[in-house]
Design an enzyme around this catalytic site. Structure first.
Site, PDB file in Angstrom:
ATOM      1  N   GLU A 187      81.747  43.107  55.038  1.00 53.48           N
ATOM      2  CA  GLU A 187      79.730  42.688  55.042  1.00 53.48           C
ATOM      3  C   GLU A 187      79.925  42.043  56.633  1.00 53.48           C
ATOM      4  OE1 GLU A 187      77.741  43.290  54.630  1.00 53.48           O
ATOM      5  OE2 GLU A 187      77.041  43.990  53.149  1.00 53.48           O
ATOM      6  N   HIS A 188      78.412  41.412  56.480  1.00 58.24           N
ATOM      7  CA  HIS A 188      78.388  41.324  57.926  1.00 58.24           C
ATOM      8  C   HIS A 188      78.797  39.356  57.853  1.00 58.24           C
ATOM      9  CE1 HIS A 188      76.387  38.003  55.376  1.00 58.24           C
ATOM     10  NE2 HIS A 188      76.545  38.519  54.809  1.00 58.24           N
ATOM     11  N   ASP A 189      78.901  38.963  59.568  1.00 60.44           N
ATOM     12  CA  ASP A 189      79.906  37.475  60.065  1.00 60.44           C
ATOM     13  C   ASP A 189      81.119  37.689  59.789  1.00 60.44           C
ATOM     14  OD1 ASP A 189      77.148  36.959  61.265  1.00 60.44           O
ATOM     15  OD2 ASP A 189      76.051  36.587  59.369  1.00 60.44           O
TER      16      ASP A 189
END
Ligand code: UDP
Length: 218
Positions: free
Chosen positions: A139-141
């Site tokens: 997932e993001h980041d």
């Protein structure tokens, strides 16, 4: 002279990644041959329709360009072989399944193996020779180091940092961190299959269970 591609490792990991490698060349309309390399082979053999040979034999192949996907789950072996390929001037090959989803600003270093049904979402940085097995997501980041391995079905949520050589077992779930305080999986840590990781894991330890706890060496 043409290009020669190779999948290094003829065991489970290599034989599962070969069709993905083939799929990628077809997508790119590249007619190059793909061979297997495996140091356990003494003679050139046929494996699942591909020529298979040891590394010394591969080096003797007369082609202008060679690139190799290291399809071996053990990250230390991947590192050793990546160093050898680099010394020999052979490129690491990245292979991504047709149906993998890569969103925005995904920075993935060379030599990755992204299996079918994997999603790498937005603003992700990943180091060398990453393996994301079937149905895993990032997932993001997230920031992932070199030679990290995801078994199938790993759920890696947002703002997680995973350091070099960590191994995440099948179906493990890692709780999301925050931009100020990412959840960190330390260098060389092992997360057991099905573990539910709710807090950072120190380097070098093994965690199992729900919530994941450190397994003390006997
Ligand atoms: N292997 C190799 N050179 C090495 C180390 C390993 O060719 O320096 C090969 C080994 O002969 C075996 C494969 O890599 O065929 C690793 O298979 P294994 O079953 O250990 O694991 P997998 O990564 O396929 O799950």
């Amino acid at each position: 002279m043409t290009k020669l591609c190779a999948v290094y490792g003829v065991s489970g990991c290599g034989r599962s990644l070969m069709p993905i490698a083939r799929q990628q060349l077809a997508r790119e309309q590249d007619a190059s041959e793909i061979v297997f390399i495996d140091d356990a082979l003494t003679d050139i053999a046929m494996v699942n329709g591909h020529r298979a040979m040891n590394y010394a034999q591969f080096l003797k192949e007369q082609t202008s360009e060679k690139s190799v996907l290291i399809a071996i789950a053990n990250s230390r072996v991947r590192e050793k072989l990546a160093n050898r390929l680099s010394e020999d001037g052979i490129a690491l090959w990245s292979v991504v399944a047709d149906n993998a989803v890569l969103m925005d600003e995904t920075d993935i270093a060379e030599g990755c193996a992204i299996s079918p049904f994997v999603s790498i979402t937005s603003n992700i940085k990943i180091g060398k020779c990453f393996h994301a097995n079937l149905y895993s997501y990032v997932e993001h980041d997230c920031v992932i180091g070199d030679f990290v391995t995801f078994a199938p079905g790993v759920k890696c949520n947002g703002n997680i940092h995973i350091e070099d050589h960590a191994y995440i077992g099948a179906g493990a779930v890692i709780k999301q961190g925050t931009p100020e305080k990412p959840l960190v999986i330390g260098k060389g840590a092992i997360v057991g299959m099905g573990a539910v990781v709710t807090k950072s894991v120190p380097a070098g330890v093994t965690v199992v269970g729900n919530p994941a706890r450190i397994v003390e060496p006997k």
